[in-house]
Design an enzyme around this catalytic site. Sequence first.
Site, PDB file in Angstrom:
ATOM      1  N   ALA A 244      19.110 -16.994 -45.817  1.00 46.27           N
ATOM      2  CA  ALA A 244      17.652 -17.164 -45.808  1.00 46.27           C
ATOM      3  C   ALA A 244      17.201 -18.628 -45.828  1.00 46.27           C
ATOM      4  O   ALA A 244      16.003 -18.891 -45.964  1.00 46.27           O
ATOM      5  CB  ALA A 244      16.985 -16.393 -46.947  1.00 46.27           C
ATOM      6  N   ALA A 245      18.138 -19.559 -45.649  1.00 45.45           N
ATOM      7  CA  ALA A 245      17.715 -20.967 -45.589  1.00 45.45           C
ATOM      8  C   ALA A 245      16.786 -21.183 -44.392  1.00 45.45           C
ATOM      9  O   ALA A 245      15.778 -21.890 -44.497  1.00 45.45           O
ATOM     10  CB  ALA A 245      18.932 -21.883 -45.497  1.00 45.45           C
ATOM     11  N   GLY A 246      17.131 -20.561 -43.266  1.00 49.49           N
ATOM     12  CA  GLY A 246      16.271 -20.683 -42.082  1.00 49.49           C
ATOM     13  C   GLY A 246      14.909 -20.038 -42.326  1.00 49.49           C
ATOM     14  O   GLY A 246      13.873 -20.544 -41.873  1.00 49.49           O
ATOM     15  N   ASP A 247      14.897 -18.924 -43.035  1.00 46.94           N
ATOM     16  CA  ASP A 247      13.616 -18.261 -43.355  1.00 46.94           C
ATOM     17  C   ASP A 247      12.775 -19.151 -44.260  1.00 46.94           C
ATOM     18  O   ASP A 247      11.547 -19.233 -44.113  1.00 46.94           O
ATOM     19  CB  ASP A 247      13.878 -16.923 -44.054  1.00 46.94           C
ATOM     20  CG  ASP A 247      14.639 -15.960 -43.161  1.00 46.94           C
ATOM     21  OD1 ASP A 247      14.508 -16.055 -41.929  1.00 46.94           O
ATOM     22  OD2 ASP A 247      15.375 -15.125 -43.705  1.00 46.94           O
ATOM     23  N   GLY A 282      21.226 -15.341 -52.931  1.00 43.18           N
ATOM     24  CA  GLY A 282      20.238 -14.357 -52.518  1.00 43.18           C
ATOM     25  C   GLY A 282      19.264 -14.878 -51.483  1.00 43.18           C
ATOM     26  O   GLY A 282      19.385 -16.016 -50.999  1.00 43.18           O
TER      27      GLY A 282
HETATM   28  O1  RIB Z   1      17.801 -14.520 -42.661  1.00 43.08           O
HETATM   29  C1  RIB Z   1      18.385 -13.831 -43.729  1.00 43.08           C
HETATM   30  C2  RIB Z   1      18.048 -12.392 -43.652  1.00 43.08           C
HETATM   31  O2  RIB Z   1      18.636 -11.861 -42.497  1.00 43.08           O
HETATM   32  C3  RIB Z   1      18.580 -11.559 -44.790  1.00 43.08           C
HETATM   33  O3  RIB Z   1      17.695 -11.491 -45.869  1.00 43.08           O
HETATM   34  C4  RIB Z   1      18.852 -10.225 -44.131  1.00 43.08           C
HETATM   35  O4  RIB Z   1      18.037  -9.199 -44.587  1.00 43.08           O
HETATM   36  C5  RIB Z   1      18.665 -10.470 -42.636  1.00 43.08           C
HETATM   37  O5  RIB Z   1      17.446 -10.013 -42.201  1.00 43.08           O
END
Ligand code: RIB
Length: 312
Positions: A244-247, A282
Amino acid sequence: MVISFGSINMDLVVRCERVPDQGETIVSTGWLTNPGGKGANQAVQAARLGAETVLVGRVGSDAFGRDVMNGLSAYRVDIGGVMVDPVLPTGVACILVERGGENRIVVVPGANGAVGAAELKTLDGLLQPGVVLLLQCEIPFAVVREAAHVAHLRGATVILDPSPWGSVILTPGIFGDVDYLMPNEGEACALTGTSDLKEAAGILLGLGARTVIVKRGDKGAFAVGAFESPEVPAFSVVPVDTTAAGDSFQGAFAASLDLGFDPGTALYWAMAAGALTVTRPGAQQSMPDEVEVTAFLEARLRKGDRLPKQQI
Ligand code: RIB
């Protein structure tokens, strides 16, 4: 306002020293479940940085769906645009995290695969000039395209994360409704068939994106197009889990634009948020809030850690 239109998952995370080879069995060093999904993660990061944030997507009528919705509400994400599918289960992501934080993810779409006309209608009711729309590719790509198109027509700023890249159907002008296309380096290369990142970014611009920002993980990021930034080195941190670093990067970039910052400043906020995210395990639970990002940037500035003063 920031709207994230995309996937909502429950992440099933297994930690290991290294991922197993084909046919090999290894013993885990620990596991956890925590809410994830690129759409939901990006919404959480935007909300954590103080942007009014709405999530549009779909979960199943099951325990995972209830858990992720409760989590999103606790992070102050408006979940009024999340539908509950009566049949399909909540999306799940199986994630292997190696020592050192690198991850491998397999997504089971579940209800995310049914996102369509109903969610587009909800989005339509929310769009207005000035909105920042976050899109990713864990829902049907035709729906992503339509969302980008409608949002562009309505004067919103459209940010597209082309992940997973295998969902993207490349046609001429495919990114014509996208203000900021944000692939990581693997996605940029896979989408364009070249390992030269500058060349890849140029090809993606040629497909219509106004700006391409390539996220290079611990190597940094650069931007080409309407907004240009030379390679900005990443903040040095000790990685625990890169999930989730990119998110975090995208959610922080969107929040910063929404809060009135210019793209150059937004890029630094995005890099700081992403750096903090990899220091914790996480997905949503690893994302920093405004106080943490501000303190991090100030501390790095005091250390003279590559942040130009005018950028904050
Ligand atoms: O970018 C990370 C996410 O990719 C995770 O949380 C997983 O659910 C997938 O969607």
